[in-house]
Design a protein around this motif. Structure first.
Motif, mmCIF file in Angstrom:
data_model
loop_
_atom_site.group_PDB
_atom_site.id
_atom_site.type_symbol
_atom_site.label_atom_id
_atom_site.label_comp_id
_atom_site.label_asym_id
_atom_site.label_seq_id
_atom_site.Cartn_x
_atom_site.Cartn_y
_atom_site.Cartn_z
ATOM 1 N N PHE A 198 0.825 -1.198 0.000
ATOM 2 C CA PHE A 198 0.000 0.000 0.000
ATOM 3 C C PHE A 198 0.864 1.255 0.000
ATOM 4 O O PHE A 198 1.761 1.407 0.837
ATOM 5 C CB PHE A 198 -0.898 -0.032 1.242
ATOM 6 N N ASN A 199 0.566 2.160 -0.936
ATOM 7 C CA ASN A 199 1.320 3.405 -1.031
ATOM 8 C C ASN A 199 0.974 4.372 0.103
ATOM 9 O O ASN A 199 -0.190 4.757 0.266
ATOM 10 C CB ASN A 199 1.027 4.111 -2.363
ATOM 11 N N MET A 200 2.003 4.800 0.826
ATOM 12 C CA MET A 200 1.840 5.900 1.765
ATOM 13 C C MET A 200 1.853 7.239 1.025
ATOM 14 O O MET A 200 1.197 8.187 1.432
ATOM 15 C CB MET A 200 2.963 5.883 2.807
ATOM 16 N N ASP A 201 2.635 7.298 -0.055
ATOM 17 C CA ASP A 201 2.816 8.556 -0.777
ATOM 18 C C ASP A 201 3.313 8.227 -2.174
ATOM 19 O O ASP A 201 4.306 7.512 -2.333
ATOM 20 C CB ASP A 201 3.842 9.423 -0.030
ATOM 21 N N ASP A 202 2.626 8.740 -3.203
ATOM 22 C CA ASP A 202 3.061 8.507 -4.580
ATOM 23 C C ASP A 202 4.371 9.219 -4.903
ATOM 24 O O ASP A 202 5.059 8.852 -5.851
ATOM 25 C CB ASP A 202 2.000 8.996 -5.575
ATOM 26 N N GLY A 203 4.690 10.283 -4.141
ATOM 27 C CA GLY A 203 5.852 11.083 -4.494
ATOM 28 C C GLY A 203 5.641 11.889 -5.763
ATOM 29 O O GLY A 203 6.589 12.198 -6.476
ATOM 30 N N VAL A 204 4.381 12.239 -6.043
ATOM 31 C CA VAL A 204 3.993 12.942 -7.264
ATOM 32 C C VAL A 204 3.140 14.145 -6.875
ATOM 33 O O VAL A 204 2.226 14.017 -6.053
ATOM 34 C CB VAL A 204 3.186 12.008 -8.197
ATOM 35 N N ARG A 205 3.438 15.294 -7.455
ATOM 36 C CA ARG A 205 2.658 16.485 -7.157
ATOM 37 C C ARG A 205 1.184 16.243 -7.496
ATOM 38 O O ARG A 205 0.854 15.823 -8.598
ATOM 39 C CB ARG A 205 3.181 17.681 -7.955
ATOM 40 N N GLY A 206 0.318 16.504 -6.528
ATOM 41 C CA GLY A 206 -1.105 16.310 -6.730
ATOM 42 C C GLY A 206 -1.552 14.862 -6.644
ATOM 43 O O GLY A 206 -2.713 14.555 -6.903
ATOM 44 N N GLY A 207 -0.642 13.971 -6.269
ATOM 45 C CA GLY A 207 -0.961 12.550 -6.208
ATOM 46 C C GLY A 207 -1.509 12.141 -4.848
ATOM 47 O O GLY A 207 -1.923 12.965 -4.031
ATOM 48 N N PHE A 208 -1.515 10.859 -4.615
ATOM 49 C CA PHE A 208 -2.003 10.264 -3.378
ATOM 50 C C PHE A 208 -0.929 10.460 -2.320
ATOM 51 O O PHE A 208 0.188 9.944 -2.444
ATOM 52 C CB PHE A 208 -2.263 8.783 -3.643
ATOM 53 N N GLY A 209 -1.248 11.246 -1.271
ATOM 54 C CA GLY A 209 -0.263 11.570 -0.255
ATOM 55 C C GLY A 209 -0.617 11.042 1.112
ATOM 56 O O GLY A 209 -1.601 10.307 1.300
ATOM 57 N N LEU A 210 0.169 11.422 2.104
ATOM 58 C CA LEU A 210 0.102 10.812 3.428
ATOM 59 C C LEU A 210 -1.261 10.945 4.102
ATOM 60 O O LEU A 210 -1.769 9.983 4.681
ATOM 61 C CB LEU A 210 1.183 11.403 4.325
ATOM 62 N N ASP A 211 -1.868 12.121 4.040
ATOM 63 C CA ASP A 211 -3.125 12.313 4.762
ATOM 64 C C ASP A 211 -4.240 11.444 4.179
ATOM 65 O O ASP A 211 -4.966 10.772 4.921
ATOM 66 C CB ASP A 211 -3.527 13.793 4.733
ATOM 67 N N GLU A 212 -4.367 11.446 2.852
ATOM 68 C CA GLU A 212 -5.380 10.587 2.223
ATOM 69 C C GLU A 212 -5.037 9.116 2.429
ATOM 70 O O GLU A 212 -5.927 8.291 2.660
ATOM 71 C CB GLU A 212 -5.490 10.903 0.735
ATOM 72 N N SER A 213 -3.767 8.794 2.328
ATOM 73 C CA SER A 213 -3.343 7.406 2.481
ATOM 74 C C SER A 213 -3.682 6.870 3.869
ATOM 75 O O SER A 213 -4.155 5.732 4.016
ATOM 76 C CB SER A 213 -1.838 7.300 2.215
ATOM 77 N N LEU A 214 -3.458 7.676 4.883
ATOM 78 C CA LEU A 214 -3.798 7.261 6.246
ATOM 79 C C LEU A 214 -5.293 6.958 6.378
ATOM 80 O O LEU A 214 -5.686 5.975 7.016
ATOM 81 C CB LEU A 214 -3.399 8.351 7.240
ATOM 82 N N GLU A 215 -6.117 7.795 5.757
ATOM 83 C CA GLU A 215 -7.565 7.582 5.851
ATOM 84 C C GLU A 215 -7.971 6.283 5.158
ATOM 85 O O GLU A 215 -8.754 5.492 5.700
ATOM 86 C CB GLU A 215 -8.311 8.758 5.238
ATOM 87 N N VAL A 216 -7.434 6.028 3.970
ATOM 88 C CA VAL A 216 -7.773 4.792 3.263
ATOM 89 C C VAL A 216 -7.240 3.581 4.032
ATOM 90 O O VAL A 216 -7.905 2.540 4.117
ATOM 91 C CB VAL A 216 -7.235 4.815 1.825
ATOM 92 N N ALA A 217 -6.051 3.712 4.599
ATOM 93 C CA ALA A 217 -5.497 2.608 5.387
ATOM 94 C C ALA A 217 -6.399 2.282 6.575
ATOM 95 O O ALA A 217 -6.604 1.105 6.913
ATOM 96 C CB ALA A 217 -4.092 2.965 5.863
ATOM 97 N N ARG A 218 -6.957 3.312 7.216
ATOM 98 C CA ARG A 218 -7.895 3.064 8.319
ATOM 99 C C ARG A 218 -9.113 2.291 7.823
ATOM 100 O O ARG A 218 -9.574 1.351 8.481
ATOM 101 C CB ARG A 218 -8.354 4.397 8.929
ATOM 102 N N TRP A 219 -9.657 2.687 6.675
ATOM 103 C CA TRP A 219 -10.833 1.993 6.138
ATOM 104 C C TRP A 219 -10.510 0.534 5.846
ATOM 105 O O TRP A 219 -11.293 -0.362 6.165
ATOM 106 C CB TRP A 219 -11.312 2.692 4.864
ATOM 107 N N LEU A 220 -9.338 0.292 5.216
ATOM 108 C CA LEU A 220 -8.961 -1.077 4.899
ATOM 109 C C LEU A 220 -8.787 -1.902 6.167
ATOM 110 O O LEU A 220 -9.178 -3.075 6.226
ATOM 111 C CB LEU A 220 -7.675 -1.084 4.076
ATOM 112 N N ALA A 221 -8.207 -1.299 7.196
ATOM 113 C CA ALA A 221 -8.033 -2.011 8.457
ATOM 114 C C ALA A 221 -9.391 -2.314 9.093
ATOM 115 O O ALA A 221 -9.635 -3.424 9.590
ATOM 116 C CB ALA A 221 -7.164 -1.194 9.406
ATOM 117 N N GLU A 222 -10.301 -1.324 9.081
ATOM 118 C CA GLU A 222 -11.623 -1.515 9.689
ATOM 119 C C GLU A 222 -12.448 -2.544 8.937
ATOM 120 O O GLU A 222 -13.273 -3.243 9.546
ATOM 121 C CB GLU A 222 -12.356 -0.174 9.723
ATOM 122 N N ASP A 223 -12.228 -2.660 7.627
ATOM 123 C CA ASP A 223 -12.964 -3.656 6.847
ATOM 124 C C ASP A 223 -12.651 -5.078 7.292
ATOM 125 O O ASP A 223 -13.452 -6.004 7.078
ATOM 126 C CB ASP A 223 -12.645 -3.508 5.353
ATOM 127 N N GLY A 224 -11.470 -5.276 7.863
ATOM 128 C CA GLY A 224 -11.117 -6.576 8.429
ATOM 129 C C GLY A 224 -10.712 -7.639 7.429
ATOM 130 O O GLY A 224 -10.689 -8.824 7.769
#
Length: 397
Positions: A221-247
């Motif tokens: 799972f990407n924490m950060d794309d390293g690309v301007r305007g891409g998927f970054g840490l704050d959004e990544s943390l939120e999606v990671a929480r959802w994936l964890a909660e999904d079980g």
């Protein structure tokens, strides 16, 4: 009483699977499947890592569909592949290690010219590698590819794998849907973060529904794309929480970077631009030499270089995490364990020395002799290897 970190070299549970230690060989495309099927060379590659002490070795890249490969030589999961995969898993098990199959769809990173079928992405996009445009994935494509992940996981169980790793990183297909820079859709798979995360969550759910608790399910799972305007840490943390909660996941391997737009953000260290260009035919070779410095950017190497970002995930998630990136010494492993990471993953260090895990276990000050020259990266097209320890095949076609 102070928390006692686990010993990385003692057995540990990864979901339903008992590993002999907490050291994982990360997925690195091996370049040893010319007919998209297992070869003796691929078996020898993973047997060496298993004999060298790793708890789990990861086979890359097992595409879930023929158009999901970065080129036509990669394995794609179908019944014809199962007998060879069974030989591979048996060989690794005989050395005392467990084995995982990395499942994914390359999406915009796929080479449509090589695969001879169109590539898919969230929207139409030009790929300079194959000089073609990707097709915008329809809802039917998303459903088919989601089902293909579940089917691939079922075949992995048949073939004797202990785990599957879902590729949600590096701007491969599912990662590209997460990226606001690549996903400009306005339907249920684009726009809001919840919509962009839908494909990843549906895929993890489908895979878990198919395999149950028979094997472990991880996500890269990407924490950060390293690309301007891409998927970054704050959004990544939120999606990671959802994936964890999904079980649906037993662990998450944290990574960064974009194979499509910024690959060196993951690797760090030297940039072998000349060697990369030489690995491609004309006219791509000229193009890489002309614009390669903008694509292959330079980032300094240090041990455990993703630790700072990964600590944010460790603080937020109640899910086993695998620390990747610069795990090349006993000190880095001990730091990861002390910081609460359940597993560590290494790649280049094990290309240099497949027996490294035994040395790290036995020597408190042990460290890899990998120089992070990254000249192993261009070798993926003709048999991935460390050119320092295996120079004899440097010109092999």
């Amino acid at each position: 009483m102070p928390h006692q970190p686990p010993d990385a070299f003692q057995p540990a549970m990864l979901g339903p699977v008992r590993l002999r230690n907490r050291i994982i060989k990360a997925a690195t495309f091996e370049g040893r499947t010319p007919d998209a099927l297992v070869t003796d060379e691929l078996i020898a590659f993973h047997r060496a890592v298993a004999a060298g002490g790793a708890g789990l070795t990861t086979v890359a890249y097992c595409a879930v569909a023929p158009e999901g490969r970065t080129d036509r030589h990669q394995i794609w999961m179908r019944p014809d592949a199962v007998p060879g995969l069974r030989r591979l898993t048996d060989a690794v098990h005989a050395e005392g290690a467990a084995i995982s199959a990395q499942l994914g769809h390359a999406g915009p990173v796929a080479n449509a010219a090589s695969n001879r079928v169109p590539a898919f992405a969230p929207g139409k996009r030009f790929n300079p590698i194959d000089m073609r445009f990707t097709h915008a994935a329809t809802h039917a494509d998303v459903r088919r590819i989601t089902d293909a992940h579940a089917n691939a996981a079922r075949l992995a169980v048949e073939a004797g794998f202990d785990a599957v790793e879902l590729h949600f990183g590096h701007n491969y297909l599912i990662s590209s849907f997460l990226s606001p820079a690549l996903n400009k859709r306005s339907d249920q798979y684009g726009g809001s973060l919840a919509h962009r995360a839908r494909f990843a969550r549906q895929t993890a759910d489908a895979v878990r529904g198919e395999v149950g608790d028979t094997i472990a399910v991880l996500a890269k799972f990407n924490m950060d794309d390293g690309v301007r305007g891409g998927f970054g840490l704050d959004e990544s943390l939120e999606v990671a929480r959802w994936l964890a909660e999904d079980g649906n996941l037993d662990a998450m391997e944290l990574t960064v970077g974009s194979s499509l737009l910024n690959p060196m953000y993951l690797f760090r260290g030297d940039v072998p631009l000349r060697e990369f260009a030489a690995a491609f035919p004309l006219p791509q070779r000229w193009g890489i030499r002309l614009v390669g410095k903008r694509f292959l950017r330079s980032y300094p190497y240090r041990d455990a270089y993703l630790l700072d970002e990964a600590r944010r995930f460790r603080a937020e998630l109640d899910l086993p995490l695998v620390l990747l990136g610069g795990i090349a010494s006993r000190a880095a492993i001990d730091t990861a364990m002390a910081d609460g990471f359940e597993f560590v993953a290494m790649a280049r260090a094990l290309l240099h020395d497949p027996d490294l895990v035994h040395r790290l276990r036995d020597e408190a000050n042990a460290t890899s002799l990998c120089t992070h020259c990254n000249q192993c990266m261009p070798t993926i097209y003709r048999g991935t290897r460390c050119v320092l320890t295996n120079p004899a095949n440097a010109t092999r076609s």
